[in-house]
Write an enzyme that holds these catalytic residues in place. Structure first.
Site, PDB file in Angstrom:
ATOM      1  N   HIS A 123       0.334  -0.564   2.401  1.00 47.02           N
ATOM      2  CA  HIS A 123      -0.233  -0.172   3.695  1.00 47.02           C
ATOM      3  C   HIS A 123       0.810  -0.529   4.761  1.00 47.02           C
ATOM      4  O   HIS A 123       1.595  -1.459   4.577  1.00 47.02           O
ATOM      5  CB  HIS A 123      -1.504  -1.006   3.880  1.00 47.02           C
ATOM      6  CG  HIS A 123      -2.318  -0.700   5.082  1.00 47.02           C
ATOM      7  ND1 HIS A 123      -2.014  -1.183   6.329  1.00 47.02           N
ATOM      8  CD2 HIS A 123      -3.473   0.010   5.228  1.00 47.02           C
ATOM      9  CE1 HIS A 123      -2.936  -0.776   7.200  1.00 47.02           C
ATOM     10  NE2 HIS A 123      -3.829  -0.052   6.551  1.00 47.02           N
ATOM     11  N   ASP A 200      -1.623  -8.916  -0.608  1.00 49.51           N
ATOM     12  CA  ASP A 200      -2.492  -8.252   0.363  1.00 49.51           C
ATOM     13  C   ASP A 200      -3.789  -7.905  -0.374  1.00 49.51           C
ATOM     14  O   ASP A 200      -3.837  -6.980  -1.173  1.00 49.51           O
ATOM     15  CB  ASP A 200      -1.781  -7.000   0.886  1.00 49.51           C
ATOM     16  CG  ASP A 200      -2.697  -6.119   1.736  1.00 49.51           C
ATOM     17  OD1 ASP A 200      -3.914  -6.374   1.783  1.00 49.51           O
ATOM     18  OD2 ASP A 200      -2.182  -5.158   2.333  1.00 49.51           O
ATOM     19  N   GLN A 203      -8.068  -4.673   0.040  1.00 52.05           N
ATOM     20  CA  GLN A 203      -8.953  -3.807  -0.740  1.00 52.05           C
ATOM     21  C   GLN A 203      -9.613  -4.547  -1.899  1.00 52.05           C
ATOM     22  O   GLN A 203     -10.643  -4.118  -2.405  1.00 52.05           O
ATOM     23  CB  GLN A 203      -8.171  -2.605  -1.292  1.00 52.05           C
ATOM     24  CG  GLN A 203      -7.730  -1.622  -0.224  1.00 52.05           C
ATOM     25  CD  GLN A 203      -8.906  -0.997   0.517  1.00 52.05           C
ATOM     26  OE1 GLN A 203      -9.983  -0.789  -0.045  1.00 52.05           O
ATOM     27  NE2 GLN A 203      -8.721  -0.710   1.788  1.00 52.05           N
ATOM     28  N   LYS A 226     -13.885  -5.589   5.263  1.00 54.84           N
ATOM     29  CA  LYS A 226     -13.952  -4.815   4.014  1.00 54.84           C
ATOM     30  C   LYS A 226     -14.796  -5.542   2.980  1.00 54.84           C
ATOM     31  O   LYS A 226     -14.883  -5.165   1.825  1.00 54.84           O
ATOM     32  CB  LYS A 226     -12.540  -4.568   3.492  1.00 54.84           C
ATOM     33  CG  LYS A 226     -11.708  -3.835   4.542  1.00 54.84           C
ATOM     34  CD  LYS A 226     -10.502  -3.177   3.993  1.00 54.84           C
ATOM     35  CE  LYS A 226      -9.535  -2.826   5.106  1.00 54.84           C
ATOM     36  NZ  LYS A 226      -9.362  -1.404   5.279  1.00 54.84           N
ATOM     37  N   CYS A 364      -2.696   5.130   6.340  1.00 54.66           N
ATOM     38  CA  CYS A 364      -1.745   4.095   6.778  1.00 54.66           C
ATOM     39  C   CYS A 364      -0.712   3.807   5.702  1.00 54.66           C
ATOM     40  O   CYS A 364      -0.332   2.650   5.481  1.00 54.66           O
ATOM     41  CB  CYS A 364      -2.455   2.799   7.172  1.00 54.66           C
ATOM     42  SG  CYS A 364      -3.496   2.960   8.599  1.00 54.66           S
TER      43      CYS A 364
HETATM   44  N1  PMP Z   1      -3.722  -3.645   3.620  1.00 51.36           N
HETATM   45  C1  PMP Z   1      -4.539  -2.807   2.978  1.00 51.36           C
HETATM   46  C2  PMP Z   1      -4.300  -2.554   1.522  1.00 51.36           C
HETATM   47  C3  PMP Z   1      -5.582  -2.198   3.665  1.00 51.36           C
HETATM   48  O1  PMP Z   1      -6.398  -1.359   3.018  1.00 51.36           O
HETATM   49  C4  PMP Z   1      -5.787  -2.482   5.030  1.00 51.36           C
HETATM   50  C5  PMP Z   1      -6.909  -1.827   5.815  1.00 51.36           C
HETATM   51  N2  PMP Z   1      -6.972  -0.447   5.660  1.00 51.36           N
HETATM   52  C6  PMP Z   1      -4.917  -3.377   5.648  1.00 51.36           C
HETATM   53  C7  PMP Z   1      -3.900  -3.934   4.920  1.00 51.36           C
HETATM   54  C8  PMP Z   1      -5.065  -3.743   7.095  1.00 51.36           C
HETATM   55  O2  PMP Z   1      -6.268  -4.381   7.302  1.00 51.36           O
HETATM   56  P1  PMP Z   1      -6.805  -4.688   8.774  1.00 51.36           P
HETATM   57  O3  PMP Z   1      -6.677  -3.401   9.532  1.00 51.36           O
HETATM   58  O4  PMP Z   1      -8.214  -5.091   8.562  1.00 51.36           O
HETATM   59  O5  PMP Z   1      -5.958  -5.764   9.339  1.00 51.36           O
END
Ligand code: PMP
Length: 406
Positions: A123, A200, A203, A226, A364
């Site tokens: 991401h 990270d 998910q 999440k 993203c």
């Molecule tokens: N890493 C991953 C794998 C994600 O799915 C997300 C959220 N889509 C993020 C990072 C970023 O998370 P946040 O926007 O809640 O900071």
């Protein structure tokens, strides 16, 4: 085949019971954010209506109550991810802030030429903070490529590792394709060259049983939203001895022990990394959300989601003009597909017209989309409250759309 009842679970999520465009809402955008159980919303209301006060400060009753509730959640999270103690649990705004915090404080020990490894499945939140260090420090960013099956190529990863590797930062589960990375293996190999590993878990926390001790990761970050929790709260887990050795990030109240105009000394863990008044209500909400899901047998929830994914992938593959990404691979949470000749956002809009919420676009993960040579995907992502009936209705709706577009 599982002992829990999805219809009972749904009753805890009032938002699911509504009509969109004269169709019952089918929420399949859980990888973006999950819906919230009543118990979580109630906990936030109860805090504001009964206990509202700043934490760690007052000696008065409300402050003591707020602090006890707030610090109690640290215990809940510690148990939830099997950390050693609550000093290893740092509150953040979410995954993005967790990675930025780490990139920032770890950068103090990096110099030009040091290498950081990420993967093709990341991401933007796990790409851009490291690119900033490429700019500011001259570190070198290396990328674990994909195999033809669209999971990570571990052979190439092994070749990237060397004494120059200082940090490996990879996602547990890809938000774009649902790929579960073999992080235990990735962590072990990184440790063999003396690198530290950040996972990270944005998910993963909502879909897998996360055990940081078993994984042996150095840091694990995730977002509450999440995991059935409010937005604006998240967790950075770090091994205690590593966090102790790091400098603080932001300066301010809470994170200090003493302050004079000449010099300040810093508070102990976890407060060293928590400058300013935290999102007290959000943290208390996250505690209630975790308490809510801990009532269920997690494996039953995982099996339920897995059966929805398996059913959906199989049904999608029977439709003409559909390509499923990471086809046949064991996925978690999300499933991405493309419809030949159609733009993903058109498909998402036509699904929305039938009350079905999915995500379309780049997720993203623009570098991944470039790697896959596609302009985006349609992503369906399931959670514990989605039913087989909904998965079937999604497939029926998509069939109708495909016939209409023919
Ligand atoms: N890493 C991953 C794998 C994600 O799915 C997300 C959220 N889509 C993020 C990072 C970023 O998370 P946040 O926007 O809640 O900071």
């Amino acid at each position: 085949n599982s002992s829990f009842c999805v219809y009972q679970i749904r009753q805890h999520f009032p938002i699911l019971d509504q009509m969109i465009n004269e169709h019952p809402l089918i929420y399949l955008d859980n990888a973006a954010t999950t819906q919230k159980p009543q118990a979580m919303v109630d906990a936030i209301a109860a805090y504001y209506l009964r206990d509202n006060a700043n934490v760690h400060r007052g000696s008065h009753h409300l402050s003591l109550r707020a602090t006890a509730a707030f610090e109690g959640v640290r215990e809940t999270v510690k148990t939830f991810i099997n950390a050693k103690n609550t000093k290893e649990i740092i509150w953040t705004k979410g995954t993005t802030e967790g990675i930025n915090l780490l990139a920032n404080v770890l950068s103090k020990g990096l110099k030009a030429g040091d290498e950081v490894i990420i993967s093709a499945l990341e991401h933007h939140a796990n790409i851009v903070p490291w690119q900033m260090l490429v700019e500011s420090l001259g570190i070198v960013l290396k990328i674990i490529p994909l195999t033809l099956q669209q999971d990570l190529d571990l052979k190439s990863y092994q070749k990237l590792l060397s004494a120059k590797t200082k940090i490996v930062s990879v996602t547990h589960i890809s938000n774009a394709l649902g790929v579960i990375n073999p992080i235990k293996e990735i962590i072990k190999l990184a440790h063999q060259v003396g690198a530290q590993v950040i996972i990270d878990g944005a998910q993963a926390v909502g879909h897998l049983i996360v055990d940081v001790k078993d994984l042996d990761c150095d840091y694990y970050v995730f977002s509450g939203h999440k995991l059935f929790s409010p937005t604006g709260v998240g967790v950075l887990y770090g091994k205690q001895h590593l966090l102790e050795a790091l400098p603080p990030w932001q300066g301010g109240g809470e994170m200090i022990k003493t302050v004079s105009f000449e010099k300040s000394t810093f508070n102990q863990l976890p407060f060293k990394f928590e400058a300013g008044t935290p999102n007290i209500a959000g943290i208390i909400g996250m505690g209630a959300a975790i308490d809510f899901i801990r009532v269920f047998n997690r494996q039953d929830l995982i099996d339920h989601e897995q059966s929805l994914l398996t059913f959906t992938e199989k049904a999608l593959l029977e439709l003409p003009a559909i390509t499923v990404f990471y086809e046949g691979g064991v996925k978690s949470g999300a499933l991405s597909f493309a419809v030949k000749g159609e733009h993903p956002s058109d498909i998402a809009m036509l699904l929305d017209a039938q009350g079905i919420a999915v995500r379309s676009g780049m997720h993203c993960a623009m570098p991944l989309m470039a790697e896959l040579n596609c302009k985006g995907t349609v992503r369906v992502s399931f959670s514990i409250y989605n039913t087989h009936e909904e998965a079937e209705r999604f497939i029926e709706a998509l069939k109708k759309i495909l016939e209409m577009l023919e």
